[in-house]
Design a protein around this motif. Structure first.
Motif, mmCIF file in Angstrom:
data_model
loop_
_atom_site.group_PDB
_atom_site.id
_atom_site.type_symbol
_atom_site.label_atom_id
_atom_site.label_comp_id
_atom_site.label_asym_id
_atom_site.label_seq_id
_atom_site.Cartn_x
_atom_site.Cartn_y
_atom_site.Cartn_z
ATOM 1 N N ALA A 124 -6.451 -8.367 -9.044
ATOM 2 C CA ALA A 124 -7.631 -9.021 -8.469
ATOM 3 C C ALA A 124 -7.232 -9.929 -7.317
ATOM 4 C CB ALA A 124 -8.365 -9.818 -9.553
ATOM 5 N N TRP A 125 -6.086 -10.574 -7.427
ATOM 6 C CA TRP A 125 -5.636 -11.489 -6.363
ATOM 7 C C TRP A 125 -5.321 -10.726 -5.078
ATOM 8 C CZ3 TRP A 125 -0.689 -11.269 -4.198
ATOM 9 C CH2 TRP A 125 0.239 -10.434 -4.866
ATOM 10 N N VAL A 126 -4.837 -9.476 -5.190
ATOM 11 C CA VAL A 126 -4.563 -8.662 -4.008
ATOM 12 C C VAL A 126 -5.878 -8.233 -3.359
ATOM 13 C CG1 VAL A 126 -3.461 -6.562 -3.145
ATOM 14 C CG2 VAL A 126 -2.411 -7.836 -5.031
ATOM 15 N N ARG A 127 -6.828 -7.790 -4.186
ATOM 16 C CA ARG A 127 -8.112 -7.333 -3.642
ATOM 17 C C ARG A 127 -8.893 -8.466 -2.993
ATOM 18 N NH1 ARG A 127 -7.545 -4.307 -8.540
ATOM 19 N NH2 ARG A 127 -8.725 -5.855 -9.738
ATOM 20 N N ALA A 128 -8.599 -9.713 -3.377
ATOM 21 C CA ALA A 128 -9.302 -10.856 -2.798
ATOM 22 C C ALA A 128 -8.726 -11.283 -1.442
ATOM 23 C CB ALA A 128 -9.246 -12.033 -3.772
ATOM 24 N N LEU A 129 -7.557 -10.757 -1.083
ATOM 25 C CA LEU A 129 -6.937 -11.127 0.181
ATOM 26 C C LEU A 129 -7.606 -10.409 1.353
ATOM 27 C CD1 LEU A 129 -3.172 -10.933 -0.876
ATOM 28 C CD2 LEU A 129 -4.541 -13.005 -0.544
ATOM 29 N N PRO A 130 -7.529 -10.946 2.563
ATOM 30 C CA PRO A 130 -8.033 -10.225 3.737
ATOM 31 C C PRO A 130 -7.305 -8.895 3.898
ATOM 32 C CG PRO A 130 -7.561 -12.524 4.270
ATOM 33 C CD PRO A 130 -6.997 -12.283 2.902
ATOM 34 N N GLY A 131 -7.995 -7.917 4.424
ATOM 35 C CA GLY A 131 -7.396 -6.606 4.611
ATOM 36 C C GLY A 131 -7.817 -5.648 3.515
ATOM 37 N N ASP A 132 -7.169 -4.490 3.479
ATOM 38 C CA ASP A 132 -7.579 -3.456 2.531
ATOM 39 C C ASP A 132 -6.536 -3.165 1.470
ATOM 40 O OD1 ASP A 132 -5.697 -2.262 4.120
ATOM 41 O OD2 ASP A 132 -6.973 -0.615 4.813
ATOM 42 N N ALA A 133 -5.558 -4.050 1.289
ATOM 43 C CA ALA A 133 -4.548 -3.862 0.249
ATOM 44 C C ALA A 133 -5.202 -3.911 -1.130
ATOM 45 C CB ALA A 133 -3.459 -4.924 0.358
ATOM 46 N N GLN A 134 -4.717 -3.083 -2.036
ATOM 47 C CA GLN A 134 -5.288 -3.027 -3.375
ATOM 48 C C GLN A 134 -4.248 -3.152 -4.476
ATOM 49 O OE1 GLN A 134 -7.310 0.813 -2.925
ATOM 50 N NE2 GLN A 134 -9.264 -0.252 -2.869
ATOM 51 N N ASN A 135 -2.980 -2.959 -4.154
ATOM 52 C CA ASN A 135 -1.922 -2.978 -5.154
ATOM 53 C C ASN A 135 -0.835 -3.968 -4.774
ATOM 54 O OD1 ASN A 135 -2.502 -0.612 -7.086
ATOM 55 N ND2 ASN A 135 -2.715 0.361 -5.084
ATOM 56 N N SER A 136 -0.212 -4.560 -5.768
ATOM 57 C CA SER A 136 0.895 -5.473 -5.512
ATOM 58 C C SER A 136 2.203 -4.730 -5.300
ATOM 59 C CB SER A 136 1.046 -6.463 -6.681
ATOM 60 O OG SER A 136 1.298 -5.785 -7.898
ATOM 61 N N VAL A 137 2.234 -3.436 -5.588
ATOM 62 C CA VAL A 137 3.433 -2.624 -5.419
ATOM 63 C C VAL A 137 3.132 -1.525 -4.403
ATOM 64 C CG1 VAL A 137 5.240 -1.290 -6.575
ATOM 65 C CG2 VAL A 137 3.986 -3.033 -7.853
ATOM 66 N N SER A 138 4.072 -1.281 -3.495
ATOM 67 C CA SER A 138 3.857 -0.251 -2.479
ATOM 68 C C SER A 138 5.166 0.465 -2.173
ATOM 69 C CB SER A 138 3.284 -0.862 -1.189
ATOM 70 O OG SER A 138 4.193 -1.814 -0.647
ATOM 71 N N ARG A 139 5.029 1.636 -1.569
ATOM 72 C CA ARG A 139 6.181 2.397 -1.088
ATOM 73 C C ARG A 139 6.250 2.215 0.427
ATOM 74 N NH1 ARG A 139 3.768 6.533 -4.537
ATOM 75 N NH2 ARG A 139 5.023 6.858 -6.408
ATOM 76 N N PRO A 140 7.250 1.513 0.936
ATOM 77 C CA PRO A 140 7.288 1.262 2.383
ATOM 78 C C PRO A 140 7.826 2.472 3.147
ATOM 79 C CG PRO A 140 9.191 0.264 1.348
ATOM 80 C CD PRO A 140 8.366 0.860 0.233
ATOM 81 N N SER A 141 7.227 2.740 4.278
ATOM 82 C CA SER A 141 7.717 3.793 5.172
ATOM 83 C C SER A 141 8.755 3.185 6.117
ATOM 84 C CB SER A 141 6.542 4.369 5.962
ATOM 85 O OG SER A 141 6.963 5.376 6.831
ATOM 86 N N PRO A 142 9.836 3.888 6.412
ATOM 87 C CA PRO A 142 10.087 5.308 6.141
ATOM 88 C C PRO A 142 10.927 5.558 4.883
ATOM 89 C CG PRO A 142 11.684 4.532 7.722
ATOM 90 C CD PRO A 142 10.813 3.350 7.387
ATOM 91 N N ASP A 143 11.322 4.528 4.162
ATOM 92 C CA ASP A 143 12.249 4.729 3.033
ATOM 93 C C ASP A 143 11.519 4.741 1.702
ATOM 94 O OD1 ASP A 143 14.800 5.172 1.978
ATOM 95 O OD2 ASP A 143 15.065 3.056 1.521
ATOM 96 N N ASP A 144 10.343 5.408 1.656
ATOM 97 C CA ASP A 144 9.553 5.398 0.429
ATOM 98 C C ASP A 144 10.206 6.189 -0.694
ATOM 99 O OD1 ASP A 144 9.118 7.727 1.925
ATOM 100 O OD2 ASP A 144 7.151 8.058 1.029
#
Length: 255
Positions: free
Chosen positions: A225-245
């Motif tokens: 919920a804290w991520v979804r409340a931030l500005p922008g469209d992020a929804q998850n606290s964990v992500s796969r960064p490009s290009p080393d996903d």
């Protein structure tokens, strides 16, 4: 005593350990390994949720449907009055690259994949099951290939991460109405609350219960919920960064 998931039984662990290798290594994030389940494996599940494959948050948790999509699923279960009597599985135990999803759908019928997946579905369910809910085309295919599935109604809905929110909400709203007629709520659940409206709100999400997660995970895992409340469209606290996903995950904690 704090609630937490003590993990699979020895019998389930032995079955999970037999998971087949991925059919096409370049189609999966195979280096991160498999994720198997979330919820009850003891036959007490009244609803089986089947989704497609695990995401990055699921790798951190070691459980299925924990990230933003999983929290939408938990809100769906909450509308049925289910607080514990469910099990969440996936068509694939390994994460699939989105661009390979349709190609890998056909590989669900590979004999080794089919035999193992159906054995997991069989062992995770029994006569207590009241409904099967495949979420998305991959799950729908997996359930269609489950020849020994119990005689419980199958209610297809879009995947929780669908890019067509209007269609998703329409289908989920109808599914909740249908399922409330056949699914027995848990004693501490409430199946009389509001159904879905015309857009997703934070009230349609629910945190993943501590009883579904391993001991010792941070309190915020399974509640973005804290991520979804931030500005922008992020929804998850964990992500796969490009290009080393293929080899890197980024996990952010709330400040």
């Amino acid at each position: 005593m704090p609630e937490f998931d003590r993990g699979p039984t020895d019998q389930f662990a032995a079955l999970f350990a037999q998971v087949p290798a991925v059919p096409e290594p370049t189609a999966f994030w195979a280096d991160w390994g498999p994720i198997f389940y979330r919820g009850r494996l003891d036959g007490s599940a009244r609803v089986l949720i089947v989704a497609s494959d695990p995401g990055p948050t699921e790798r951190i948790a070691g459980r299925s449907l924990v990230g933003n999509a999983g929290q939408r699923v938990q809100g769906f279960l909450a509308k049925l009055g289910l607080t514990r009597s469910y099990v969440c599985l996936n068509a694939w135990a390994y994460a699939v690259h989105p661009g390979q999803a349709f190609a890998m759908k056909d590989r669900l019928a590979d004999p080794d994949q089919l035999e193992w997946r159906n054995a997991v579905f069989d062992r995770a369910t029994d006569v207590s099951l009241q409904a099967i809910v495949p979420m998305g085309f991959m799950a729908r295919e997996a359930i269609g290939l489950w020849s020994t599935r119990p005689h419980a109604p199958v209610i297809d809905v879009p995947h929780p991460s669908s890019h067509d929110p209007a269609a998703l909400l329409t289908a989920w709203r109808a599914a909740v109405t249908q399922l409330r007629e056949v699914v027995t709520p848990d004693p501490d659940g409430d199946a009389t609350g509001p159904n879905y409206g015309t857009e997703f709100t934070e009230a349609d999400y629910a945190p993943v219960p501590r009883r579904d997660l391993p001991f010792g995970v941070p309190d915020f895992l399974g509640d973005d919920a804290w991520v979804r409340a931030l500005p922008g469209d992020a929804q998850n606290s964990v992500s796969r960064p490009s290009p080393d996903d293929e080899h890197t995950l980024v996990w952010k904690a709330p400040r």
